[in-house]
Design an enzyme around this catalytic site. Structure first.
Site, short mmCIF file in Angstrom:
data_model
loop_
_atom_site.label_atom_id
_atom_site.label_comp_id
_atom_site.label_asym_id
_atom_site.label_seq_id
_atom_site.Cartn_x
_atom_site.Cartn_y
_atom_site.Cartn_z
N ASN A 25 7.42 -3.74 -29.43
CA ASN A 25 8.65 -4.18 -30.07
C ASN A 25 9.30 -5.19 -29.13
O ASN A 25 9.63 -4.85 -27.99
CB ASN A 25 9.62 -3.00 -30.27
CG ASN A 25 9.80 -2.66 -31.73
OD1 ASN A 25 9.07 -3.12 -32.59
ND2 ASN A 25 10.80 -1.84 -32.01
N SER A 26 9.47 -6.43 -29.57
CA SER A 26 10.08 -7.44 -28.72
C SER A 26 11.54 -7.09 -28.46
O SER A 26 12.18 -6.37 -29.24
CB SER A 26 9.98 -8.81 -29.37
OG SER A 26 8.64 -9.19 -29.54
N GLN A 27 12.08 -7.63 -27.36
CA GLN A 27 13.49 -7.37 -27.07
C GLN A 27 14.34 -7.95 -28.19
O GLN A 27 14.03 -9.00 -28.76
CB GLN A 27 13.86 -7.96 -25.73
CG GLN A 27 13.70 -9.44 -25.59
CD GLN A 27 14.00 -9.91 -24.17
OE1 GLN A 27 13.95 -9.12 -23.22
NE2 GLN A 27 14.30 -11.18 -24.01
N TRP A 55 9.21 -3.89 -37.58
CA TRP A 55 10.64 -4.19 -37.46
C TRP A 55 11.01 -5.53 -38.10
O TRP A 55 11.94 -5.63 -38.90
CB TRP A 55 11.02 -4.19 -35.97
CG TRP A 55 12.49 -4.34 -35.71
CD1 TRP A 55 13.51 -4.11 -36.59
CD2 TRP A 55 13.10 -4.73 -34.48
NE1 TRP A 55 14.73 -4.33 -35.99
CE2 TRP A 55 14.51 -4.73 -34.69
CE3 TRP A 55 12.61 -5.08 -33.23
CZ2 TRP A 55 15.41 -5.07 -33.69
CZ3 TRP A 55 13.51 -5.41 -32.23
CH2 TRP A 55 14.89 -5.40 -32.46
N PHE A 170 4.82 -13.61 -25.20
CA PHE A 170 4.23 -12.70 -26.18
C PHE A 170 2.78 -12.40 -25.85
O PHE A 170 2.13 -13.14 -25.10
CB PHE A 170 4.29 -13.33 -27.58
CG PHE A 170 5.62 -13.18 -28.27
CD1 PHE A 170 5.81 -12.24 -29.26
CD2 PHE A 170 6.68 -13.98 -27.92
CE1 PHE A 170 7.03 -12.11 -29.90
CE2 PHE A 170 7.91 -13.87 -28.53
CZ PHE A 170 8.09 -12.92 -29.54
#
Length: 320
Positions: A25-27, A55, A170
């Site tokens: 999950n990226s910030q 998300w 990423f």
């Protein structure tokens, strides 16, 4: 802060870390900045490449409705888990298990495309499946290192062009990963420095090691990548290698030194190339990510530019 949700393409299990993170999950700040760059409108048809945890697909579904969202995930385990999560909260986007580099043609053309994995090349299929005037937002990484988020607008002629809007870090799209040869493969079994030619440099390896200069160097060089061998006393060796496994270089960093020892071997003098790329970036005022841009031509070629497409970033010639 990002949250790693998978290690080693799912081969690692348990509570500890694996070798390589392969899904996260990226910030939140990164997620929201990329969605802001995407500029999704209420009736947009959106393709997401890289479902991950689901998300982004949920946020997009809330904005444009699940019927207008397609999300593609190469990992069947991740895709299944994301589909369950999305269904639990009432979202039902078209969720595809497949190669994200191929997009999803049945629902094309798209008004917006969001890519959530790092690319070295924007896939031709993605550009072709985006309608003229549509926007593609993607992390774009160079071979040398460094990475930024690019915002491309697709044109009638099948090209796509636009600026970088910030830095990023990423995980690489699985279809564009590379396998590196060990340094020993470059020296033919001989111990370092093998047949390397010695010289010195006043440019510190530290100067070429930050994310922004790495990005600028990577836009100018071809097929060269770094690796730092760290030592306990704070010194390190910067290794440079080429992807053709023909050339290598080392630069020894010693804290406080004014000059640094260099060895180069093979048909290319890799340190000379990196140094030339760094000096060009410095001569331009050390521009940030937001002064660079990227164009994908109708035939799929990529070129970076500074300030405008009419000012392409130069390519450093191979030195020998």
């Amino acid at each position: 802060m990002s949250l790693t949700t998978q290690w080693d393409d799912g081969e690692h299990s348990g509570t500890g870390k694996g070798r390589v993170p392969t899904c996260s999950n990226s910030q939140p700040s990164m997620v929201f900045s990329m969605l802001d760059a995407l500029n999704v409108e209420a009736d947009s048809c959106v393709l997401e490449v890289g479902t991950g945890t689901g998300w982004n697909a949920a946020l997009l579904s809330e904005r444009v409705g699940s019927v207008n969202v397609v999300t593609v995930e190469v990992d069947a385990q991740n895709a299944s888990a994301a589909r369950r999560r999305l269904g639990t909260v009432g979202y039902t986007p078209t969720a595809v298990v497949g190669d994200g580099a191929e997009g999803w043609k049945p629902s094309a053309p798209y008004d917006r495309v969001l890519i959530t994995a790092s690319l070295r090349e924007i896939p031709r299929a993605i550009v072709d499946q985006t309608r003229p005037g549509g926007i593609i937002v993607s992390p774009y990484a160079t071979e040398y290192g460094g990475e930024g988020v690019v915002r491309l607008t697709v044109r009638e002629d099948g090209s796509a062009s636009g600026p970088f809007v910030g830095s990023s870090a990423f995980m690489r799209l699985r279809q564009q990963r590379t396998q590196r040869k060990h340094v020993r493969e470059y020296m033919g079994g001989k111990p370092w420095p093998a047949d390397g030619k010695r010289s010195t440099t006043g440019l510190s390896p530290d100067d070429v090691g930050d994310w922004l200069p790495m990005f600028a160097i990577g836009l100018q060089t071809t097929g060269v990548f770094p690796w730092a061998e760290q030592y306990e006393d704070g010194s390190y060796t910067l290794w440079l290698r080429d992807t053709d496994v023909t050339s290598w270089a080392t630069v020894d960093y010693v804290p406080g030194a004014a000059e640094f020892e260099v060895y180069q071997a093979g048909p290319r003098n890799l340190w000379d190339e990196v140094r030339a790329a760094y000096h060009w970036w410095s001569s331009q005022g050390r521009p940030g990510f937001d002064r660079f841009g990227l164009t994908v031509t109708p035939d799929g070629k990529h070129y970076a530019w500074l300030d405008a497409p009419e000012h392409p970033v130069p390519t450093v010639e191979h030195t020998a």
